[in-house]
Scaffold this active site. Structure first.
Site, PDB file in Angstrom:
ATOM      1  N   ASN A 186     -22.768   9.983  35.343  1.00 21.74           N
ATOM      2  CA  ASN A 186     -22.268   8.777  36.000  1.00 21.74           C
ATOM      3  C   ASN A 186     -22.543   8.912  37.487  1.00 21.74           C
ATOM      4  O   ASN A 186     -22.396   9.995  38.049  1.00 21.74           O
ATOM      5  CB  ASN A 186     -20.758   8.621  35.811  1.00 21.74           C
ATOM      6  CG  ASN A 186     -20.377   8.370  34.373  1.00 21.74           C
ATOM      7  OD1 ASN A 186     -21.217   8.070  33.532  1.00 21.74           O
ATOM      8  ND2 ASN A 186     -19.083   8.493  34.093  1.00 21.74           N
ATOM      9  N   GLY A 187     -22.895   7.804  38.134  1.00 21.84           N
ATOM     10  CA  GLY A 187     -23.180   7.846  39.558  1.00 21.84           C
ATOM     11  C   GLY A 187     -24.605   7.445  39.843  1.00 21.84           C
ATOM     12  O   GLY A 187     -25.309   6.894  38.982  1.00 21.84           O
TER      13      GLY A 187
ATOM     14  N   LYS B 245     -10.782 -15.057  37.220  1.00 24.96           N
ATOM     15  CA  LYS B 245     -10.533 -14.845  35.793  1.00 24.96           C
ATOM     16  C   LYS B 245     -11.404 -15.764  34.949  1.00 24.96           C
ATOM     17  O   LYS B 245     -11.962 -15.359  33.926  1.00 24.96           O
ATOM     18  CB  LYS B 245      -9.052 -15.090  35.461  1.00 24.96           C
ATOM     19  CG  LYS B 245      -8.145 -13.972  35.881  1.00 24.96           C
ATOM     20  CD  LYS B 245      -8.406 -12.718  35.049  1.00 24.96           C
ATOM     21  CE  LYS B 245      -7.940 -11.479  35.792  1.00 24.96           C
ATOM     22  NZ  LYS B 245      -8.826 -11.049  36.863  1.00 24.96           N
TER      23      LYS B 245
ATOM     24  N   GLU C  54     -15.000 -14.504  35.101  1.00 25.08           N
ATOM     25  CA  GLU C  54     -15.201 -13.203  34.462  1.00 25.08           C
ATOM     26  C   GLU C  54     -15.344 -13.310  32.946  1.00 25.08           C
ATOM     27  O   GLU C  54     -16.210 -12.657  32.359  1.00 25.08           O
ATOM     28  CB  GLU C  54     -14.007 -12.282  34.757  1.00 25.08           C
ATOM     29  CG  GLU C  54     -14.004 -11.662  36.122  1.00 25.08           C
ATOM     30  CD  GLU C  54     -12.810 -10.747  36.297  1.00 25.08           C
ATOM     31  OE1 GLU C  54     -13.003  -9.612  36.774  1.00 25.08           O
ATOM     32  OE2 GLU C  54     -11.682 -11.146  35.965  1.00 25.08           O
TER      33      GLU C  54
ATOM     34  N   LYS D 116     -14.863  -1.935  33.786  1.00 25.03           N
ATOM     35  CA  LYS D 116     -13.450  -1.847  34.154  1.00 25.03           C
ATOM     36  C   LYS D 116     -13.252  -1.033  35.425  1.00 25.03           C
ATOM     37  O   LYS D 116     -12.481  -1.407  36.292  1.00 25.03           O
ATOM     38  CB  LYS D 116     -12.656  -1.224  32.998  1.00 25.03           C
ATOM     39  CG  LYS D 116     -11.157  -1.141  33.241  1.00 25.03           C
ATOM     40  CD  LYS D 116     -10.537  -2.526  33.333  1.00 25.03           C
ATOM     41  CE  LYS D 116      -9.025  -2.442  33.437  1.00 25.03           C
ATOM     42  NZ  LYS D 116      -8.437  -3.774  33.683  1.00 25.03           N
TER      43      LYS D 116
ATOM     44  N   CYS E 259     -19.718   3.740  33.549  1.00 25.69           N
ATOM     45  CA  CYS E 259     -20.217   4.597  32.477  1.00 25.69           C
ATOM     46  C   CYS E 259     -19.138   5.581  32.029  1.00 25.69           C
ATOM     47  O   CYS E 259     -18.245   5.931  32.792  1.00 25.69           O
ATOM     48  CB  CYS E 259     -21.435   5.367  32.948  1.00 25.69           C
ATOM     49  SG  CYS E 259     -22.738   4.346  33.650  1.00 25.69           S
TER      50      CYS E 259
ATOM     51  N   GLU F 290      -7.807 -15.632  42.511  1.00 28.35           N
ATOM     52  CA  GLU F 290      -7.694 -14.818  41.302  1.00 28.35           C
ATOM     53  C   GLU F 290      -7.884 -15.674  40.049  1.00 28.35           C
ATOM     54  O   GLU F 290      -8.532 -15.251  39.088  1.00 28.35           O
ATOM     55  CB  GLU F 290      -6.332 -14.120  41.283  1.00 28.35           C
ATOM     56  CG  GLU F 290      -5.981 -13.404  39.989  1.00 28.35           C
ATOM     57  CD  GLU F 290      -6.915 -12.268  39.638  1.00 28.35           C
ATOM     58  OE1 GLU F 290      -6.796 -11.752  38.504  1.00 28.35           O
ATOM     59  OE2 GLU F 290      -7.753 -11.881  40.476  1.00 28.35           O
TER      60      GLU F 290
ATOM     61  N   ARG G   5     -14.297   0.355  29.549  1.00 26.66           N
ATOM     62  CA  ARG G   5     -14.822   0.511  30.908  1.00 26.66           C
ATOM     63  C   ARG G   5     -16.078  -0.314  31.140  1.00 26.66           C
ATOM     64  O   ARG G   5     -16.478  -0.531  32.280  1.00 26.66           O
ATOM     65  CB  ARG G   5     -15.120   1.994  31.181  1.00 26.66           C
ATOM     66  CG  ARG G   5     -13.879   2.863  31.221  1.00 26.66           C
ATOM     67  CD  ARG G   5     -14.238   4.334  31.234  1.00 26.66           C
ATOM     68  NE  ARG G   5     -14.961   4.712  32.428  1.00 26.66           N
ATOM     69  CZ  ARG G   5     -14.414   5.218  33.514  1.00 26.66           C
ATOM     70  NH1 ARG G   5     -13.105   5.368  33.572  1.00 26.66           N
ATOM     71  NH2 ARG G   5     -15.127   5.558  34.555  1.00 26.66           N
TER      72      ARG G   5
ATOM     73  N   TRP H  93     -23.803   2.009  31.726  1.00 30.55           N
ATOM     74  CA  TRP H  93     -23.828   0.689  32.359  1.00 30.55           C
ATOM     75  C   TRP H  93     -25.015   0.715  33.313  1.00 30.55           C
ATOM     76  O   TRP H  93     -25.041   1.475  34.271  1.00 30.55           O
ATOM     77  CB  TRP H  93     -22.524   0.457  33.112  1.00 30.55           C
ATOM     78  CG  TRP H  93     -22.292  -0.957  33.567  1.00 30.55           C
ATOM     79  CD1 TRP H  93     -21.780  -1.995  32.853  1.00 30.55           C
ATOM     80  CD2 TRP H  93     -22.534  -1.474  34.878  1.00 30.55           C
ATOM     81  NE1 TRP H  93     -21.684  -3.119  33.628  1.00 30.55           N
ATOM     82  CE2 TRP H  93     -22.142  -2.835  34.887  1.00 30.55           C
ATOM     83  CE3 TRP H  93     -23.044  -0.924  36.062  1.00 30.55           C
ATOM     84  CZ2 TRP H  93     -22.253  -3.649  36.010  1.00 30.55           C
ATOM     85  CZ3 TRP H  93     -23.153  -1.737  37.182  1.00 30.55           C
ATOM     86  CH2 TRP H  93     -22.759  -3.080  37.143  1.00 30.55           C
TER      87      TRP H  93
ATOM     88  N   HIS I 160     -14.009 -29.107  54.198  1.00 33.05           N
ATOM     89  CA  HIS I 160     -15.121 -28.528  54.949  1.00 33.05           C
ATOM     90  C   HIS I 160     -16.248 -28.090  54.024  1.00 33.05           C
ATOM     91  O   HIS I 160     -16.901 -27.065  54.264  1.00 33.05           O
ATOM     92  CB  HIS I 160     -14.620 -27.355  55.798  1.00 33.05           C
ATOM     93  CG  HIS I 160     -13.620 -27.746  56.828  1.00 33.05           C
ATOM     94  ND1 HIS I 160     -13.947 -28.317  58.032  1.00 33.05           N
ATOM     95  CD2 HIS I 160     -12.261 -27.699  56.807  1.00 33.05           C
ATOM     96  CE1 HIS I 160     -12.850 -28.569  58.717  1.00 33.05           C
ATOM     97  NE2 HIS I 160     -11.812 -28.204  57.992  1.00 33.05           N
TER      98      HIS I 160
END
Length: 607
Positions: free
Chosen positions: A99-100, A484, A487, A602, A2, A480, A27, A73, A503
């Protein structure tokens, strides 16, 4: 996550607040809102993009020179106008952005409702507005201080009151708040990027501090009402620029900025005469680092994969025992913090809540705590004993690219510094320095293949699933690469250590399930070839990322992306680039919002 913006001064608040929100869009958020004080307080909210709120505010043209704004958010309650911030009290005079997470909000809400307060949202934040209202006796700052005595959890918040037209009260516990100081105005935000257009003089609040902002001054107190004196810092010039230039998306721009990001990470840090790195941020703790025997790396998300890579590098270049931990799990374990233990916290924003909690727990247990962050003055930078800035520049795309490249670069430098203080030879150190210096040009060479990688994306972007495999230094890069793709294109992808494929994951392989194999010619080359053959035996399509001239692979795979050769430790800096481009092109072809992928933020400032 947020975003908060607050302004009090002699200018028109609405334009400054909306502009600040737009600079915080990267963000991540799902709704937004604004409150401005005037003879009648103005409140507007919107679900979706800030542009929707901006259009409404432009049409209404509210006057007033004090106000607060927020991008939300969702944590408690769905993304709706009712749940968007700012929240107000029963009287419509108190407005709060936050925020929080308020952990005891249900108990507080029950008690407030019992005394007659009426609630209109599903959020935890609305409790704060009513709590301030209940504590208000004519002094807004005193009301906020009293209200926060009853609050458990984390917050970065800003509060205004209709009877205090020249005042904003902000507070922090566990979620960042930075003050901006101007000649006839004061600002506050959750991120310095929202302030940089108006001032380069900033003050960072510490946990359990409250600040009262007026048009030309600010005062800081602790929650127990002790005055705090703190000088302003100068914001690094140009560090908060947010301009796509000629690129269609920030993410693509930032992928193409990686050569410069690596060069910036190296600048002034290479000592060829001794085959070692020079890191001024660690000089004050070098005696303790030389005595270290145990290194724990804590981080989240992409930074966690950088930490996994670093484990291999530190084990190769030093005699340290190395562990890499998810910060979100680290603090809940029974920690084995031995003598001479070092904890390295990696975070792009320097505000990642789980990583911050992990480093605090490590400090509590007596470890030497280091930080690797991109944001100067961030909480992690301030709370660690020492550290290194990555100097990657502002990264706006939610999916990290150039910050990751900077992290890999600096992790090699740190490992090299410690290795040369032990038994790593000058020759090996110098080989690594030369490899690092070659990397930017090699990354540029791979970027030149963007159109070729677009063609591959056109061929494969309709797939529903992908497997990414790698070994040793390339294993974290496989993780990674899969992240990507997940995401930003919303294609399900899994990263796996190639040797573990038998496996379980190989059961999924068929003609519709492509694999991206990271197969540079290194010590694990023969083994990864065997893994590729196993996939081909199940008719699985394979895209191989390999070093130029590795012709043996061509007959085994469907597509090859060639990359230049470098030291095996440096190769991940090169091999990750085609994976970023592939994910980017797939996302664009699928019509996804590349810079603001759904449900993601973000900077993750809640645990």
């Amino acid at each position: 996550m947020c975003g908060i913006v607050a302004y009090v001064g002699r200018g028109t608040a609405r334009n400054i607040l909306i502009e600040g929100l737009k600079r915080l869009e990267y963000r991540g958020y799902d709704s937004s809102g604004i409150a401005i004080l005037n003879s009648a307080p103005y409140l507007a909210k919107a679900v979706g993009k800030v542009s929707q709120l901006e259009e409404r505010v432009r049409r209404d043209a509210p006057e007033g020179w004090a106000g607060i704004a927020h991008t939300r958010w969702a944590t408690h309650g769905k993304p709706t106008e009712a749940n968007a911030h700012p929240h107000t009290d029963c009287s419509g005079q108190v407005f709060v952005v936050h925020n929080g997470i308020i952990e005891n909000y249900q108990r507080l809400k029950k008690a407030l409702a019992a005394s007659g307060h009426v609630f209109h949202s599903d959020t935890d934040t609305e409790v704060l507005a009513h709590l301030v209202e209940a504590c208000y006796k004519g002094d807004l700052e005193a009301a906020v201080l009293k209200a926060l005595q009853d609050v458990q959890g984390t917050y970065g918040l800003a509060v205004i009151h209709a009877k205090h037209q020249d005042e904003i009260v902000v507070a922090r516990r566990g979620s960042p708040i930075v003050l901006g100081i101007g000649p006839e105005y004061s600002l506050a935000a959750s991120d310095a990027s929202a302030l940089s257009q108006h001032t380069d003089q900033v003050v960072f609040l510490e946990d359990n501090e409250v600040a009262r902002l007026e048009p030309s001054r600010f005062m800081i107190k602790t929650l127990d009402n002790r005055h705090v004196s703190r000088e302003a810092q100068t914001l690094e010039a140009g560090s908060e620029a947010a301009d796509k230039g000629s690129y269609p998306h920030f993410m693509l721009k930032e992928i193409f900025e990686q050569p410069e990001a690596v060069e910036n990470a190296l600048r002034g840090r290479l000592n060829h005469s001794e085959g070692v790195a020079k890191l001024g941020g660690l000089e004050s703790v070098m005696d303790r680092l030389k005595a270290a025997r145990h290194l724990i790396i804590v981080s989240c998300g992409t930074s966690y994969y950088a930490g996994l890579y670093a484990r291999y590098v530190f084990e190769t270049l030093t005699d340290l025992t190395v562990e890499t931990e998810l910060a979100s799990e680290f603090r809940y374990r029974k920690l084995n913090i031995r003598d001479n233990t070092v904890v390295l916290a990696i975070s792009q924003s320097g505000e990642t809540a789980d990583t911050l909690a992990a480093l605090r727990e490590a400090k509590r247990k007596g470890a030497l705590v280091l930080g690797l962050v991109n944001v100067v003055g961030s909480t992690i930078a301030r709370e660690t004993h020492a550290g290194v800035y990555s100097h990657a520049g502002s990264e706006i795309g939610v999916a990290s690219t150039k910050s990751f490249a900077s992290q890999l670069t600096i992790l090699v430098l740190i490992a090299l510094l410690l290795g040369r203080s032990r038994d790593l030879s000058y020759e090996e150190g110098e080989n690594l320095l030369r490899g690092l210096e070659e990397a930017p040009a090699q990354i540029r060479e791979v970027l030149g293949q963007s159109e070729r990688i677009l063609e591959l994306a056109q061929q494969y972007c309709s797939a529903s699933h992908f497997l990414y495999i790698g070994r040793k230094y390339q294993y974290p890069i496989a993780l990674e690469g899969a992240l990507k793709l997940k995401e930003i294109s919303y294609i399900h992808a899994e990263g796996y250590a190639a040797g573990e494929m038998k496996h379980g994951p190989i059961a999924l392989i068929d003609r519709s399930f492509p694999t991206v194999a990271l197969a540079p010619e290194d010590s694990s080359y023969e083994k990864i070839i065997s893994n590729i053959q196993e996939i081909r035996a199940r008719e699985g399509p394979v895209i191989a990322v390999t070093t130029r001239g590795a012709d043996r692979l061509r007959s085994m795979v469907d597509c090859v992306i060639e990359i230049p050769r470098n030291h095996s430790i440096i190769m991940p800096l090169i091999s990750v680039v085609p994976l970023q481009l592939f994910a980017y092109h797939c996302a664009v072809l699928r019509g996804c919002d590349v810079d603001k992928p759904r449900n993601l933020a973000k900077s993750v400032t809640v645990e």
